[in-house]
Design an enzyme around this catalytic site. Structure first.
Site, PDB file in Angstrom:
ATOM      1  N   ARG A 169     -36.201  20.038   0.902  1.00  0.00           N
ATOM      2  CA  ARG A 169     -36.488  18.926  -0.012  1.00  0.00           C
ATOM      3  C   ARG A 169     -38.001  18.766  -0.176  1.00  0.00           C
ATOM      4  NH1 ARG A 169     -32.726  13.939   2.020  1.00  0.00           N
ATOM      5  NH2 ARG A 169     -34.215  13.805   3.725  1.00  0.00           N
ATOM      6  N   ASP A 209     -32.603   2.495   5.262  1.00  0.00           N
ATOM      7  CA  ASP A 209     -33.210   3.757   5.677  1.00  0.00           C
ATOM      8  C   ASP A 209     -33.070   4.817   4.580  1.00  0.00           C
ATOM      9  OD1 ASP A 209     -30.448   3.285   6.676  1.00  0.00           O
ATOM     10  OD2 ASP A 209     -30.526   5.421   7.111  1.00  0.00           O
ATOM     11  N   ASN A 210     -32.327   4.507   3.530  1.00  0.00           N
ATOM     12  CA  ASN A 210     -32.187   5.441   2.415  1.00  0.00           C
ATOM     13  C   ASN A 210     -32.921   4.929   1.180  1.00  0.00           C
ATOM     14  OD1 ASN A 210     -30.613   7.127   3.968  1.00  0.00           O
ATOM     15  ND2 ASN A 210     -28.681   6.261   3.273  1.00  0.00           N
TER      16      ASN A 210
END
Ligand code: AMP
Ligand code: MG
Length: 494
Positions: free
Chosen positions: A179, A259-260
């Protein structure tokens, strides 16, 4: 015991690494190398993402790159690490989480390179540090599809696979997604240092984010020249725009835990996401989300809730609660305006006007009542605007209640009288995609990839990179989902 073979020398890819996050130090991350996977192979590669990173290597002639991006060889200049963060999951404080299976290789050309699924880290908790082929293909394609749609997102350079077994509900195989993003810092990074009463680290983190990504916050007069309030306001604004784009394209994230949530306002951590087929505001794409916390229509409110978690975490820097609330409350104006602007563009108008609001609300209600395919409707409507006679049946056929649709079309046409039709249609065809990554398309690509046929991953990537183009040879991927698509169940398991 046999001596271990010497570790292979780092691979020199002539990349200039500048590992700014690593230099934040021990409180933020643990240095560690990825865990190798046996006999890796290429599953998917995005040449456009590679160009963005300044990598010109073509996958077929780069076996070393394959090993490096599977985590089997270090790249010269890389200082791999896992970072620590915490967060709220499904509305509850979940404590320390961290990169349990993602390893940051470092930063190249202002972009962080991260291997997801590259082995256990100090933050793996009960997890195995791995990612399976299925979810890795979904993340790879979704990242590049979002980018193709013009929606802020982390990018994906490639997916590599290995036959190494990984246990989930069944036995699957391992994969690694590479990523890329300017930063993978999440709301949860801030929550971590607030919760653990580390005000110095919290300040270091906030200064890092401001200096590297939001330098204008240092002299933003709107927020009493307090850079931390300005940061909170800027992230609020970015997040509002992001979620407006999700809602306008029918994207359901599925796991909007704090957390996303990206500090840069990027779509991050693709898990049980879905681009909706038939429009259903109550749609829950994540099979693990039993209470429907992350149902499609709730996403804007959840974003706002998550921003309050961020604001709470930043209070030790902001001091004045009223200032934090003022920054957060900008969401209440920015989100509706951003959503209205997106919907105006979908309808072919150059900008949003008050008169559009009931027209937008009413078509969304009609789409829901008639269970109309969201993507196909907007595309067909774009054709209708260009040539009413030719496209009328195609639009009307989507609805059971044709009288209601006709009444709506008449109101819409009246609003459109001041906008040249050709211009409106052009705007609509560049706003309403022909192709989105529907679940069943992902499933088909995954099925073939499990038989080592990666051609659908590559072909889907091509279409999704330019989803507003016609791609007539692949028309079938713009069609209605098959009946079995409704049975696809995607959970948090990945
Ligand atoms: P997610 O739901 O994917 O956002 O993951 C939530 C947390 O669980 C993050 O800290 C992940 O790094 C961690 N995690 C998820 N899957 C695994 C795994 N297979 N091994 C280790 N950690 C994991
Ligand atoms: Mg996550």
């Amino acid at each position: 015991m046999l001596p271990l073979p010497p570790a292979p020398a780092p691979l020199d890819l002539h990349l200039h690494f500048n590992n700014r996050f690593a230099r934040l130090g021990d409180a933020f991350c643990a240095p560690l190398a990825p865990t190798p996977l046996p006999a890796p192979y290429w599953v998917g590669f995005s040449a456009s993402a590679a160009r963005w990173a300044g990598l010109d290597a073509a996958p077929t002639d780069a076996p070393d790159l394959l090993h490096a991006l599977t985590g089997n060889r270090l790249i010269t200049g890389s200082e791999p690490l896992a970072s620590v963060y915490s967060g709220h999951q499904f509305g509850q404080w979940a404590g320390q989480l961290g990169d349990g299976r993602a390893i940051l290789l470092g930063e190249v050309n202002g972009l962080e390179l991260q291997l997801k699924g590259a082995g256990r880290t100090p933050f793996s908790r009960m997890g195995d540090g791995r990612a399976v082929l299925r979810s890795s293909i979904r993340e790879f394609l979704a990242s590049e599809a979002m980018h193709g749609l013009g929606i802020p997102t982390t990018r994906a350079l490639c997916v590599t696979g290995s036959d190494a077994p990984v246990r989930r509900e069944t036995l699957e195989t391992a994969a690694v997604v590479t990523r890329m993003a300017p930063s993978f810092i999440r709301f949860g990074h801030f929550e971590h240092f607030c919760h653990h009463a580390q005000p110095d680290a919290l300040k270091t983190l906030a200064d890092f984010v401001i200096d590297h990504y939001y330098p204008d916050c240092r002299n933003d007069a709107r927020w009493n020249a307090n850079p931390y309030v300005a940061l909170l306001a800027t992230v609020t604004e970015r997040t509002a725009h992001l979620v407006a784009q999700w809602q306008a394209v029918g994207f359901c994230h599925g796991v909007m835990n704090t957390d996303n949530m990206s500090m840069l306002g990027l779509t991050i951590d693709y898990g049980p996401f879905q681009f909706m087929d038939a429009y259903d505001p109550g749609h829950i794409c994540n099979h693990s989300d039993t209470s429907g916390r992350y149902a499609f229509y709730k996403q804007p409110n959840v974003a706002y809730w998550n921003l309050f978690c961020l604001g709470q975490a930043m209070l030790p820097l902001i001091h004045d609660q009223d200032h934090a609330i003022a920054a957060l409350e900008t969401f209440k104006d920015i989100y509706p305006a951003a959503f209205a602007a997106r919907m105006a563009a979908k309808l072919g108008f150059p900008e949003a006007q008050g008169a559009h609001k009931p027209v937008v609300e009413d078509i969304l209600a009609l789409l829901a009542a008639n269970k109309v395919d969201f993507t196909i409707f907007w595309r067909r409507l774009s054709h209708w605007v260009r040539d009413e006679a030719a496209a009328a049946d195609a639009v009307r056929d989507l609805f059971l209640d044709r009288a209601a649709l006709d009444a709506w079309l008449a109101r819409y046409a009246a609003l459109l009288t001041h906008t040249p039709r050709a211009q409106a249609a052009q705007r609509m065809l560049a706003t309403n995609p022909k192709y989105v990554l529907r679940n069943h398309l992902g499933e088909q690509a995954i099925h073939a990839a499990r038989q080592k046929d990666f051609s659908m991953v590559a072909d889907l990537l091509k279409v999704l990179e330019t989803p507003y183009d016609e791609h007539p040879a692949l028309d079938r991927w713009a069609d209605f989902p098959p009946d079995w698509a409704a049975q696809i169940s995607i959970s948090c398991s990945s």
